[in-house]
Enzyme design. Structure first.
Site, mmCIF file in Angstrom:
data_model
loop_
_atom_site.group_PDB
_atom_site.id
_atom_site.type_symbol
_atom_site.label_atom_id
_atom_site.label_comp_id
_atom_site.label_asym_id
_atom_site.label_seq_id
_atom_site.Cartn_x
_atom_site.Cartn_y
_atom_site.Cartn_z
ATOM 1 N N VAL B 43 -36.769 9.896 41.477
ATOM 2 C CA VAL B 43 -37.220 11.243 41.831
ATOM 3 C C VAL B 43 -36.560 12.385 41.072
ATOM 4 O O VAL B 43 -37.238 13.182 40.450
ATOM 5 C CB VAL B 43 -37.021 11.503 43.342
ATOM 6 C CG1 VAL B 43 -37.526 12.893 43.709
ATOM 7 C CG2 VAL B 43 -37.765 10.461 44.145
ATOM 8 N N CYS B 44 -35.232 12.487 41.105
ATOM 9 C CA CYS B 44 -34.604 13.744 40.674
ATOM 10 C C CYS B 44 -34.855 14.061 39.205
ATOM 11 O O CYS B 44 -35.003 15.211 38.840
ATOM 12 C CB CYS B 44 -33.123 13.755 40.991
ATOM 13 S SG CYS B 44 -32.839 14.373 42.653
ATOM 14 N N GLY B 45 -34.920 13.057 38.356
ATOM 15 C CA GLY B 45 -35.173 13.339 36.955
ATOM 16 C C GLY B 45 -36.625 13.081 36.596
ATOM 17 O O GLY B 45 -36.956 12.891 35.438
#
Lengths: 179, 161
Positions: B43-45
């Site tokens: 998710v975050c990247g």
């Protein structure tokens, strides 16, 4: 290599010394768990370098993924109007897991803000515009996730653990001295 | 990989389980075509989640973002719902990777698209393209620079007329 665009300017909030030779910029999202994990590490770094470092935080709220990120960013900007930006910034990250509109008011109260003024300021379009400007500058600078760091304007692509960040900062100091 | 000045190959692919999207449908707009290896990367990247936050900045330049991978329309639907994506994801699924091949960004060995970006102008001409290492999220500074230089050129041409 991606470059910070625009470079650090007067509108930026900073910790440390205004004219330090070493500048660390973070693009962060108050609700991003990785930014939360980086928060105490950055604090440690800021303390370590003292007046030899200027640390700047710019907002990069991923609003679809993190619905409280944008309101939290606006709340920190509102606190800046009462000269309490960093107090609010720290308080928000320390309570990252339980962020809510009510909590932002509680934090505002805890850091000693005038709540009447805070309530007005968070509805001010100018503050939203400031957060959006930060975000757009992040896109232009090649931010590809949060947290993203820039050291003296150059994008840092390593991991955000203490040792890696410190090594990169030290390398930049060496580099500056040899040129 | 196709480059600046070449005509963007046409496509006609499923964007939802019952709707197709053609490049022609987007005529008059600039198109950012983002090939990516697969739905549901961390998710975050995540590149698509990141671009999802940038749509209003792209639209300032009259540009629409379209994601494309070899995942099926059902997989895209689940992915778009989970990440609340507000732009179409095209399924280059049947025949697999045909459009990616036409753009020169199909990885035969992996059986998936490369991570590649194209900015296509209002007339369907490629104005900028970029191939990123698969593991690196390329961000959007290149896209924005390309869109900005298109707008600058347009202003110049209009000024001459």
């Amino acid at each position: 290599m991606s470059k910070l665009n625009p470079p650090v300017h007067q509108g930026d909030h900073f910790e440390g010394a205004a004219n330090a030779a070493l500048t660390l910029v973070e693009y962060g999202d108050y609700q991003c768990p990785h930014c939360g994990a980086a928060f105490p590490i950055v604090k440690q770094i800021v303390t370590h370098w003292g007046d030899k470092l200027k640390f700047v935080f710019r907002n990069f709220p991923l609003s679809n993924a993190h619905p409280m990120a944008f309101p939290a960013a606006v709340a920190a900007e509102a606190a800046a109007r009462q000269n309490k930006y960093w107090e609010m910034h720290d308080a928000i990250f320390e309570h990252q897991k339980t962020l809510s509109p009510e909590l932002l008011f509680l934090l505002a109260k805890n850091v000693g803000l005038d709540l009447e003024q805070f309530r007005n300021d968070i509805q001010d379009q100018d503050l939203e515009d400031m957060v959006n400007e930060d975000f757009e500058s992040g896109i232009r600078s090649g931010v590809n996730g949060t947290p993203s760091f820039f050291i003296n304007g150059d994008k840092y692509n390593g991991s955000y653990d203490y040792d890696s960040l410190q090594a990169a900062l030290h390398a930049k100091v060496q580099h500056t001295h040899t040129h | 990989m196709l480059e600046k000045g070449q005509q963007a190959p046409a496509f006609d692919l499923f964007a939802t389980p019952d709707q197709r999207l053609k490049l022609k449908d987007l005529q008059g707009k600039r198109v950012i075509l983002a090939f990516y290896p697969a739905d549901f990367s961390p998710v975050c990247g995540d590149q698509m989640s990141l671009y999802n936050e940038m749509l209003k900045y792209f639209r300032k330049y009259n540009a629409e973002l379209v994601g494309i991978s070899v995942d099926s329309k059902w997989c895209h639907m689940a992915y778009a719902q989970e990440r609340t994506l507000h732009f179409p994801l095209l399924a280059d699924f049947q025949p697999k990777g045909a459009i990616a091949q036409a753009y020169g960004v199909y990885n035969e060995q992996e059986g998936q698209c490369e991570r590649a970006l194209f900015v296509i102008d209002e007339q369907g001409t490629i104005q900028w393209s970029y191939l990123s290492p698969t593991a690196v999220n390329p961000g959007a500074d290149g896209i924005l620079d390309a869109l900005e230089s298109l707008s600058d050129n347009k202003q110049k041409t209009t000024a001459h007329v």
